[in-house]
Scaffold this motif. Sequence first.
Motif, PDB file in Angstrom:
ATOM      1  N   THR A  94       0.718  -1.267  -0.135  1.00 21.14           N
ATOM      2  CA  THR A  94       0.098  -0.099  -0.153  1.00 21.14           C
ATOM      3  C   THR A  94       0.884   1.267   0.003  1.00 21.14           C
ATOM      4  O   THR A  94       1.791   1.130   0.416  1.00 21.14           O
ATOM      5  CB  THR A  94      -0.897  -0.071   1.182  1.00 21.14           C
ATOM      6  N   LEU A  95       0.174   2.335  -0.353  1.00 18.28           N
ATOM      7  CA  LEU A  95       0.914   3.752  -0.535  1.00 18.28           C
ATOM      8  C   LEU A  95       1.401   4.047   1.062  1.00 18.28           C
ATOM      9  O   LEU A  95       2.452   4.675   1.239  1.00 18.28           O
ATOM     10  CB  LEU A  95      -0.096   4.790  -1.096  1.00 18.28           C
ATOM     11  N   GLU A  96       0.424   3.666   1.850  1.00 25.53           N
ATOM     12  CA  GLU A  96       0.857   3.994   3.294  1.00 25.53           C
ATOM     13  C   GLU A  96       2.202   3.314   3.845  1.00 25.53           C
ATOM     14  O   GLU A  96       2.885   3.865   4.404  1.00 25.53           O
ATOM     15  CB  GLU A  96      -0.499   3.596   4.436  1.00 25.53           C
ATOM     16  N   THR A  97       2.322   1.988   3.403  1.00 19.61           N
ATOM     17  CA  THR A  97       3.726   1.540   3.718  1.00 19.61           C
ATOM     18  C   THR A  97       4.805   2.212   3.178  1.00 19.61           C
ATOM     19  O   THR A  97       5.990   2.288   3.764  1.00 19.61           O
ATOM     20  CB  THR A  97       3.683  -0.023   3.091  1.00 19.61           C
ATOM     21  N   TRP A  98       4.822   2.459   1.955  1.00 16.51           N
ATOM     22  CA  TRP A  98       5.809   3.190   1.253  1.00 16.51           C
ATOM     23  C   TRP A  98       6.273   4.382   1.978  1.00 16.51           C
ATOM     24  O   TRP A  98       7.242   4.780   2.213  1.00 16.51           O
ATOM     25  CB  TRP A  98       5.188   3.693  -0.406  1.00 16.51           C
ATOM     26  N   ARG A  99       5.017   5.052   2.145  1.00 19.12           N
ATOM     27  CA  ARG A  99       5.466   6.703   2.956  1.00 19.12           C
ATOM     28  C   ARG A  99       5.991   6.064   4.257  1.00 19.12           C
ATOM     29  O   ARG A  99       6.746   6.956   4.618  1.00 19.12           O
ATOM     30  CB  ARG A  99       4.091   7.125   3.327  1.00 19.12           C
ATOM     31  N   ARG A 100       5.430   5.267   5.060  1.00 17.37           N
ATOM     32  CA  ARG A 100       6.139   4.950   6.440  1.00 17.37           C
ATOM     33  C   ARG A 100       7.650   4.571   6.257  1.00 17.37           C
ATOM     34  O   ARG A 100       8.396   5.092   7.239  1.00 17.37           O
ATOM     35  CB  ARG A 100       5.299   3.768   6.953  1.00 17.37           C
ATOM     36  N   VAL A 101       7.828   3.678   5.395  1.00 12.10           N
ATOM     37  CA  VAL A 101       9.209   3.292   5.310  1.00 12.10           C
ATOM     38  C   VAL A 101      10.199   4.461   4.922  1.00 12.10           C
ATOM     39  O   VAL A 101      11.199   4.733   5.312  1.00 12.10           O
ATOM     40  CB  VAL A 101       9.548   2.017   4.407  1.00 12.10           C
ATOM     41  N   PHE A 102       9.912   5.059   3.907  1.00  7.40           N
ATOM     42  CA  PHE A 102      10.651   6.219   3.566  1.00  7.40           C
ATOM     43  C   PHE A 102      10.798   7.208   4.539  1.00  7.40           C
ATOM     44  O   PHE A 102      11.817   7.980   4.584  1.00  7.40           O
ATOM     45  CB  PHE A 102       9.897   6.672   2.150  1.00  7.40           C
ATOM     46  N   GLU A 103       9.599   7.582   5.197  1.00  5.96           N
ATOM     47  CA  GLU A 103       9.558   8.778   6.314  1.00  5.96           C
ATOM     48  C   GLU A 103      10.889   8.441   7.235  1.00  5.96           C
ATOM     49  O   GLU A 103      11.721   9.224   7.813  1.00  5.96           O
ATOM     50  CB  GLU A 103       8.346   8.675   6.925  1.00  5.96           C
ATOM     51  N   VAL A 104      10.736   7.265   7.874  1.00  7.36           N
ATOM     52  CA  VAL A 104      12.011   6.600   8.670  1.00  7.36           C
ATOM     53  C   VAL A 104      13.142   6.511   8.030  1.00  7.36           C
ATOM     54  O   VAL A 104      14.134   7.170   8.597  1.00  7.36           O
ATOM     55  CB  VAL A 104      11.522   5.356   9.468  1.00  7.36           C
ATOM     56  N   ASN A 105      13.425   5.766   7.071  1.00 10.08           N
ATOM     57  CA  ASN A 105      14.860   5.419   6.401  1.00 10.08           C
ATOM     58  C   ASN A 105      15.219   6.574   5.537  1.00 10.08           C
ATOM     59  O   ASN A 105      16.485   6.529   5.373  1.00 10.08           O
ATOM     60  CB  ASN A 105      14.643   4.202   5.343  1.00 10.08           C
TER      61      ASN A 105
END
Length: 231
Positions: A94-105
Motif C-alpha cells: 500500500t501507499l501507506e507502507t511506502w510512505r512510512r518506510v521512506f519517512e523513517v529510512n
Amino acid sequence: MTPPSPAVSRPVALVTGASRGIGRAVAEELGRTHHVLVGGRDADAVAAVVAALPSAEPFVAELTGGELPALPERLDVLVHSAGVEDGDTVEATTLETWRRVFEVNVFAVAELTRLALPALRRAEGIVVVINSGSGLASGAGSAVYSGSKFAARALTDALREEERGRVRVSSIHPGRVDTDMQRALVAKEGNAYDTDFTITPEMVAATVRVAVDLPASGTVESLSVRPVRRR
C-alpha cells in the motif's frame, strides 16, 4: 534534553536507534572514546544504554514527527542507525507502507542531518549512515525497503560532495545482521533462522569505528560488510 555540558571533554557522538541491535552496538563501541547521545523512542530502553556507558545521556525522540531535542553546539559524529523494514511485492504494498518506510529510512535521516550540520561543521565531524546490502541491489519483494536504502545512498552521495572538506560522509552497507529485524525478515521469507548466515551487530560497529577513526585527511566513502556464508 539539554546540550552536553561544556565540561564534557570527550568528542560527542549522536547515535540514533541506539537502544538495541546495530545502534546499541555502535553506541557501546563509540562509548569507549566518545560522549554518546543515545537516540531512541523508548525512554526506559535508552536509559538502560546510558547507564551502561562511561559518558552518555539520552536523546529520546520520535524522529518522524514533532520537535527534536536540542543538539549540542559541537557534534563530532552522527550515526544514523534507526530504520524499519517492511513491504511486499509492488502489487501487494500500500501507499501507506511506502510512505512510512521512506519517512523513517530517508526523510528522518535528511532532516536530522540538516539540523546537525552546523554542529558537525564546527567539529569537522562525520556523518555515518547505516545503510544495507539492499541499498546496493534489489530483488523481488524488496522494492520498498531497497528503494528507501537506494534513496539513502543517493542522499549520502550528494551530501558527501556538498560537504567535502567540511564534514565527512560514510555509507555502511551490512549484509544480514543478527538482529530482531533480521529474525522477522527471515520468518517472513519462510526460512529457518540460522546465525551461520549472519554477522553480528558488533561487526558493523567495528566498521563504523574504522570510518570514525580514519585521519581527517581521508574518508571511508562506502563500505560493505557481510557474512562469508550465504544461502
